[in-house]
Scaffold this motif. Structure first.
Motif, PDB file in Angstrom:
ATOM      1  N   THR A 171       0.509 -12.232  -9.172  1.00  0.00           N
ATOM      2  CA  THR A 171       0.156 -10.822  -9.090  1.00  0.00           C
ATOM      3  C   THR A 171       0.308  -9.881 -10.238  1.00  0.00           C
ATOM      4  O   THR A 171      -0.272  -8.853 -10.787  1.00  0.00           O
ATOM      5  CB  THR A 171       1.067 -10.090  -7.953  1.00  0.00           C
ATOM      6  OG1 THR A 171       2.240 -10.637  -8.307  1.00  0.00           O
ATOM      7  CG2 THR A 171       0.425 -10.392  -6.700  1.00  0.00           C
ATOM      8  N   VAL A 188      -2.784  -2.590  -2.211  1.00  0.00           N
ATOM      9  CA  VAL A 188      -2.576  -3.843  -2.193  1.00  0.00           C
ATOM     10  C   VAL A 188      -3.241  -4.609  -0.725  1.00  0.00           C
ATOM     11  O   VAL A 188      -2.608  -3.960   0.224  1.00  0.00           O
ATOM     12  CB  VAL A 188      -1.059  -4.483  -2.416  1.00  0.00           C
ATOM     13  CG1 VAL A 188      -0.809  -6.001  -2.219  1.00  0.00           C
ATOM     14  CG2 VAL A 188      -0.606  -3.953  -3.869  1.00  0.00           C
ATOM     15  N   GLY A 195       1.382 -10.339  -1.797  1.00  0.00           N
ATOM     16  CA  GLY A 195       1.422  -8.926  -1.497  1.00  0.00           C
ATOM     17  C   GLY A 195       2.457  -8.149  -1.626  1.00  0.00           C
ATOM     18  O   GLY A 195       2.577  -7.369  -2.515  1.00  0.00           O
ATOM     19  N   GLY A 198       3.077  -8.138  -5.208  1.00  0.00           N
ATOM     20  CA  GLY A 198       1.987  -7.086  -5.735  1.00  0.00           C
ATOM     21  C   GLY A 198       2.668  -5.498  -5.878  1.00  0.00           C
ATOM     22  O   GLY A 198       2.463  -4.943  -6.765  1.00  0.00           O
ATOM     23  N   VAL A 209       1.153   3.250  -5.198  1.00  0.00           N
ATOM     24  CA  VAL A 209       0.846   1.960  -4.210  1.00  0.00           C
ATOM     25  C   VAL A 209       0.653   2.234  -2.939  1.00  0.00           C
ATOM     26  O   VAL A 209       1.345   3.074  -2.102  1.00  0.00           O
ATOM     27  CB  VAL A 209       1.729   0.764  -4.397  1.00  0.00           C
ATOM     28  CG1 VAL A 209       1.230  -0.398  -3.733  1.00  0.00           C
ATOM     29  CG2 VAL A 209       2.145   0.629  -6.136  1.00  0.00           C
ATOM     30  N   VAL A 211      -0.584   0.107   0.870  1.00  0.00           N
ATOM     31  CA  VAL A 211      -0.834  -1.193   1.214  1.00  0.00           C
ATOM     32  C   VAL A 211      -1.552  -1.181   2.250  1.00  0.00           C
ATOM     33  O   VAL A 211      -1.787  -0.167   3.287  1.00  0.00           O
ATOM     34  CB  VAL A 211       0.627  -1.826   2.170  1.00  0.00           C
ATOM     35  CG1 VAL A 211       0.224  -3.096   2.749  1.00  0.00           C
ATOM     36  CG2 VAL A 211       1.624  -2.080   0.689  1.00  0.00           C
ATOM     37  N   LEU A 250      -5.510  -5.108  -5.360  1.00  0.00           N
ATOM     38  CA  LEU A 250      -5.375  -6.537  -5.616  1.00  0.00           C
ATOM     39  C   LEU A 250      -5.652  -7.230  -3.999  1.00  0.00           C
ATOM     40  O   LEU A 250      -4.699  -6.733  -3.177  1.00  0.00           O
ATOM     41  CB  LEU A 250      -3.817  -6.722  -5.879  1.00  0.00           C
ATOM     42  CG  LEU A 250      -3.198  -6.316  -7.047  1.00  0.00           C
ATOM     43  CD1 LEU A 250      -1.839  -6.783  -7.585  1.00  0.00           C
ATOM     44  CD2 LEU A 250      -4.124  -7.138  -8.189  1.00  0.00           C
ATOM     45  N   THR A 252      -4.953 -10.046  -1.644  1.00  0.00           N
ATOM     46  CA  THR A 252      -4.181 -11.022  -1.717  1.00  0.00           C
ATOM     47  C   THR A 252      -4.572 -12.057  -0.392  1.00  0.00           C
ATOM     48  O   THR A 252      -3.732 -13.023  -0.244  1.00  0.00           O
ATOM     49  CB  THR A 252      -2.759 -10.922  -1.775  1.00  0.00           C
ATOM     50  OG1 THR A 252      -2.401 -10.330  -0.556  1.00  0.00           O
ATOM     51  CG2 THR A 252      -2.187  -9.982  -2.810  1.00  0.00           C
TER      52      THR A 252
END
Length: 359
Positions: A171, A188, A195, A198, A209, A211, A250, A252
């Protein structure tokens, strides 16, 4: 040769079971490492069960290795006996191609030597020696060239450092390569072993960030890890509410999912990086990319220098993996629990305890 206790699979249908392997005495540039901890990566399951094809048996998995130097060859200058060290996803490479020379050993043009399910290299020309398979960290010791060994900073607990050597660098590398910086909005996708690292690393870099998870039950964990936002994606409404919101994503997740839905969450010039590998190829609409000059990219672990930089960053910023410590005898149960996403967020084998019991 050193007879070494290990856990191995004999074929794709076998459980992990006690096994004995040979480890070599360290050569002039090598260190012998007493393994203390080894993380359990989902790729261990894929390879142990030959889900990616090409697995070599018997196989000793494990590529998130933390231990202590037990012996050092006469030419070793980077480490000394007693140092806390780590070994990640690979233990050697050709050393001469352009990628190796530039510190991108993971992209060796001739193929890196994986820590397990691969082959050692000849010391004279660094070509693969297919008579010498590599075996990983589900064992009590390993011998590795000093050039492929990492220094574990004192500030990181050793057991929680182990997953950094795969989940952490996997990550970290795209976050750095694609230039994520303070203030960037980062999503993420998935909150598992990859994750959660990340999230921690992106937050430590100063990013905002969010999720994205199919499971609403992950909300509290995501916020506790430092995410500012969370969205459950199962019913699809999040894709409308968050359209064109993120600079970076990102991804994952290794399960099949619609890349295009996530690409639509990117701003102009946004980048989505794939870290998971679904079993079947996934469709991508050219229009989804073209309309906002978006990028879809992939990334895979990192080189030795980059991994060391990640470890040093983690030490400075108090970042470590969230783990569940297990005994080696629990590893088959851990595999089944991982398939049910029943771990927060990485299993780590207490190899040192097992080694002391094995004598």
């Amino acid at each position: 040769m050193l007879k070494t206790p290990a856990y191995a699979v004999q074929d794709a249908r076998s459980p992990l079971a006690p096994f004995t392997i040979d480890r070599r005495e360290p050569g002039p540039e090598e260190v012998l490492i007493d393994i203390l901890y080894c993380g359990v990566c989902h790729s261990d399951i894929h390879q142990a069960r030959d889900e990616w094809g090409g697995s070599n048996f018997p196989m000793v998995p494990g590529h998130e290795i933390v231990g202590r130097v037990a012996k050092a060859g006469a030419g070793v200058s980077r480490f000394k006996v007693g140092d806390n060290v780590g070994v990640g996803v690979f233990v050697d490479s050709c050393r001469s191609c352009a990628n190796c020379r530039s510190g991108e050993e993971q992209f060796c043009e001739f193929g890196m030597s994986g820590t397990y399910n691969s082959f050692e290299r000849n010391p004279d020309d660094h070509r693969f020696d297919r008579s010498r398979p590599t075996h990983g960290g589900y064992s009590t010791r390993i011998t590795v060239d000093q050039a492929y060994v990492l220094r574990i900073p004192e500030a990181i607990p050793l057991d929680r450092a182990a997953p950094l050597l795969c989940a952490g660098i996997t990550t970290w590398s795209p976050l750095k390569h694609f230039g994520v910086k303070a203030g960037d909005k980062v999503a993420v996708v998935g909150l598992g072993g990859l994750g959660h690292m990340g999230v921690k690393l992106a937050v430590a870099l100063g990013a905002d960030v969010t999720v994205l998870s199919t499971s609403e039950s992950k909300r509290a964990d995501a916020l506790a890890l430092g995410a500012r936002g969370f969205a459950a994606t199962r019913d699809g409404t999040a894709f409308k509410e968050l359209a064109q919101q993120f600079d970076y994503i990102l991804d994952t997740v290794s399960a099949e999912h619609d890349y295009n839905a996530y690409l639509d969450l990117l701003k102009l010039d946004g980048t989505m990086v794939l870290l998971g590998i679904p079993e079947a190829p996934q469709a991508v609409s050219a229009g989804t990319l073209i309309r906002r000059r978006r990028r879809l990219a992939g990334s895979m672990i990192g080189g030795i220098a980059e991994t060391q930089a990640m470890l040093d960053f983690c030490a400075e910023h108090g970042v470590a993996s969230d783990i569940e410590l297990i005994g080696i005898e629990q590893v088959n149960e851990a595999y089944e629990r991982m398939l049910k996403a029943d771990v927060r967020y990485r299993f780590v084998i207490d190899v040192g305890r097992w080694a002391s019991q094995a004598g």
